[in-house]
Design an enzyme around this catalytic site. Sequence first.
Site, short mmCIF file in Angstrom:
data_model
loop_
_atom_site.label_atom_id
_atom_site.label_comp_id
_atom_site.label_asym_id
_atom_site.label_seq_id
_atom_site.Cartn_x
_atom_site.Cartn_y
_atom_site.Cartn_z
N GLU A 131 0.82 -1.22 0.00
CA GLU A 131 0.00 0.00 0.00
C GLU A 131 0.85 1.27 0.00
OE1 GLU A 131 -3.45 0.07 2.50
OE2 GLU A 131 -3.80 -2.08 2.22
N LYS A 159 3.12 3.79 7.11
CA LYS A 159 4.00 2.68 6.72
C LYS A 159 5.10 3.20 5.78
CE LYS A 159 3.65 -1.18 7.60
NZ LYS A 159 4.15 -2.00 8.73
P1 NAD Z 1 -2.33 -7.21 13.17
O1 NAD Z 1 -3.09 -5.95 13.36
O2 NAD Z 1 -3.05 -8.51 13.08
O3 NAD Z 1 -1.24 -7.37 14.33
C1 NAD Z 1 -0.46 -6.30 14.79
C2 NAD Z 1 0.23 -6.73 16.09
O4 NAD Z 1 1.07 -5.67 16.53
C3 NAD Z 1 -0.73 -7.05 17.24
O5 NAD Z 1 -0.32 -8.22 17.92
C4 NAD Z 1 -0.61 -5.83 18.16
O6 NAD Z 1 -0.86 -6.13 19.53
C5 NAD Z 1 0.83 -5.44 17.91
N1 NAD Z 1 1.07 -4.01 18.19
C6 NAD Z 1 0.35 -2.95 17.75
N2 NAD Z 1 0.85 -1.80 18.24
C7 NAD Z 1 1.94 -2.15 18.98
C8 NAD Z 1 2.89 -1.41 19.73
N3 NAD Z 1 2.83 -0.08 19.83
N4 NAD Z 1 3.89 -2.09 20.35
C9 NAD Z 1 3.96 -3.44 20.28
N5 NAD Z 1 3.07 -4.19 19.61
C10 NAD Z 1 2.07 -3.55 18.96
O7 NAD Z 1 -1.45 -6.97 11.86
P2 NAD Z 1 -1.02 -7.99 10.72
O8 NAD Z 1 -2.08 -8.07 9.70
O9 NAD Z 1 -0.51 -9.22 11.36
O10 NAD Z 1 0.19 -7.18 10.08
C11 NAD Z 1 1.52 -7.36 10.56
C12 NAD Z 1 2.44 -6.44 9.77
O11 NAD Z 1 2.39 -6.78 8.39
C13 NAD Z 1 2.09 -4.96 9.86
O12 NAD Z 1 3.28 -4.22 9.93
C14 NAD Z 1 1.37 -4.68 8.55
O13 NAD Z 1 1.52 -3.35 8.17
C15 NAD Z 1 2.07 -5.63 7.61
N6 NAD Z 1 1.28 -6.11 6.45
C16 NAD Z 1 0.03 -6.63 6.64
C17 NAD Z 1 -0.67 -7.13 5.53
C18 NAD Z 1 -2.05 -7.74 5.68
O14 NAD Z 1 -2.66 -8.06 4.66
N7 NAD Z 1 -2.57 -7.96 6.87
C19 NAD Z 1 -0.10 -7.07 4.26
C20 NAD Z 1 1.18 -6.52 4.11
C21 NAD Z 1 1.86 -6.05 5.23
O1 TDX Z 2 -16.20 -4.78 5.22
C1 TDX Z 2 -15.41 -4.59 4.27
N1 TDX Z 2 -15.92 -4.48 3.00
C2 TDX Z 2 -15.12 -4.24 1.91
O2 TDX Z 2 -15.62 -4.15 0.79
C3 TDX Z 2 -13.99 -4.50 4.46
C4 TDX Z 2 -13.39 -4.62 5.84
C5 TDX Z 2 -13.20 -4.27 3.35
N2 TDX Z 2 -13.76 -4.13 2.12
C6 TDX Z 2 -12.87 -3.91 0.96
C7 TDX Z 2 -11.86 -2.78 1.11
C8 TDX Z 2 -10.68 -3.27 0.31
O3 TDX Z 2 -10.84 -2.94 -1.06
O4 TDX Z 2 -12.08 -5.10 0.81
C9 TDX Z 2 -10.74 -4.80 0.43
C10 TDX Z 2 -9.80 -5.34 1.49
O5 TDX Z 2 -10.00 -4.58 2.67
P1 TDX Z 2 -9.15 -4.84 4.01
O6 TDX Z 2 -9.28 -6.27 4.38
O7 TDX Z 2 -9.52 -3.80 5.00
O8 TDX Z 2 -7.65 -4.67 3.48
P2 TDX Z 2 -6.89 -3.45 2.75
O9 TDX Z 2 -7.52 -2.15 3.04
O10 TDX Z 2 -6.71 -3.84 1.31
O11 TDX Z 2 -5.47 -3.53 3.54
C11 TDX Z 2 -4.89 -4.81 3.86
O12 TDX Z 2 -3.87 -5.16 2.98
C12 TDX Z 2 -2.64 -4.47 3.04
C13 TDX Z 2 -4.36 -4.85 5.29
O13 TDX Z 2 -5.37 -4.48 6.19
C14 TDX Z 2 -3.15 -3.98 5.46
O14 TDX Z 2 -2.61 -4.10 6.78
C15 TDX Z 2 -2.11 -4.41 4.47
O15 TDX Z 2 -0.99 -3.55 4.52
#
Ligand code: NAD
Ligand code: TDX
Length: 349
Positions: A131, A159
């Site tokens: 993103e 980020k």
């Molecule tokens: P998540 O929200 O599920 O988990 C985040 C974790 O970080 C939690 O355990 C929370 O307690 C901890 N945390 C938050 N603030 C904190 C702080 N101040 N100090 C210590 N711990 C803290 O997130 P996720 O989906 O597992 O994402 C993990 C990483 O990967 C993030 O950096 C996110 O930006 C990145 N990322 C996520 C996705 C995705 O699709 N979910 C995709 C690409 C990158």
């Molecule tokens: O209720 C919903 N309805 C809907 O249409 C939600 C929660 C999302 N959406 C759409 C928004 C986005 O186009 O679905 C797509 C995915 O949404 P999210 O799951 O919120 O993800 P996104 O915003 O794409 O970001 C995610 O991917 C990149 C993660 O949350 C980020 O942490 C990561 O960096």
Amino acid sequence: MKILITGGMGFIGSNFVRLLLAERPEWEIWNVDALTYAGNPENLADVAEAAEARGRYRFVRADIADEAAVQGLLDGGDFDALINFAAESHVDRSILSSAPFVRTNVVGTQILLDSARSAGVKRYVQVSTDEVYGDLGPDDAPFSETTPLAPSSPYSATKAAADHLVLAYHHTHRMDVVVTRCSNNYGPYQFPEKLIPLMIVNAITGKRLPVYGRGENVRDWIHVEDHCRGVLAALERGEPGEVYNFGGASERRNLDVVRAIIGSVGVGEERIEYVTDRPGHDRRYAIDFRRAEAELDWLPTRSFESGLADTVRWYLENREWWARVQDGAYRQSAEMIASWGSAGEPAGA
Ligand code: NAD
Ligand code: TDX
């Protein structure tokens, strides 16, 4: 190897801890997490105790934006690597309030960098996101590692700021850093606020499925295990100062993802509800991960269809996990483990 993982009680971090316990059993893992709403000790409940007993795993509750706590942990800790997964991660929450995002994602990263540098941590890995590149039109080429950063949500702006800091510490201080940028993850233990787990849980529990706008926005989906293998490859084989993109080669429109989920759970299309669009909603993400393939020998292994089917099955078979998240009972585990594992103390000590 002695490594410190931040955010290891969240979705991706806990899957990463699980991967290391299985595939790098000789490593010592310290999991540092503030246990925000997204941090759930139940994500690791089945593996943590045995790993702790073998002296291979410790949990410490600490906030990465708390300089004294972080410095205290790193000084004298003799860590080989720090992998920063900790973040505020939900775009919708960043639209409602960006302050926690700036604090954790930007200030937290700065504190980790300064503390790791002064403590002599050998390698720092920043887990970032696609993103940071902004969004794409339907015919644009996928994001590569040289695509200029153009974040559009408060989440992705924080980020991107963190990525700039990490790379600047390499340039200025010659710190050994690696940045990874991945597309949308899905899989077990994902907090049911994100699209895929929210839709699965709502489909199972008879609720409506809120699709933003017309459901035309496109995301590239990757199974969390593939992402975790990528982060491990970057840790072990990445070049200092490099950025590596990871993607799933699975671009899908949101509406098609939701349709696949309702087909899998066995509910009808009438459950879809088109709701007001997310402000500033990014249209499309797509990832060019040829550098990771060439330099890290990494490729995604899971097809979206089989990965999604496995994920739906996991949520059907693990109702207790998400029911406890939904009714708030999981916070009891957080408070219990926090009372054991305050800064510096191993959980269960
Ligand atoms: P998540 O929200 O599920 O988990 C985040 C974790 O970080 C939690 O355990 C929370 O307690 C901890 N945390 C938050 N603030 C904190 C702080 N101040 N100090 C210590 N711990 C803290 O997130 P996720 O989906 O597992 O994402 C993990 C990483 O990967 C993030 O950096 C996110 O930006 C990145 N990322 C996520 C996705 C995705 O699709 N979910 C995709 C690409 C990158
Ligand atoms: O209720 C919903 N309805 C809907 O249409 C939600 C929660 C999302 N959406 C759409 C928004 C986005 O186009 O679905 C797509 C995915 O949404 P999210 O799951 O919120 O993800 P996104 O915003 O794409 O970001 C995610 O991917 C990149 C993660 O949350 C980020 O942490 C990561 O960096």
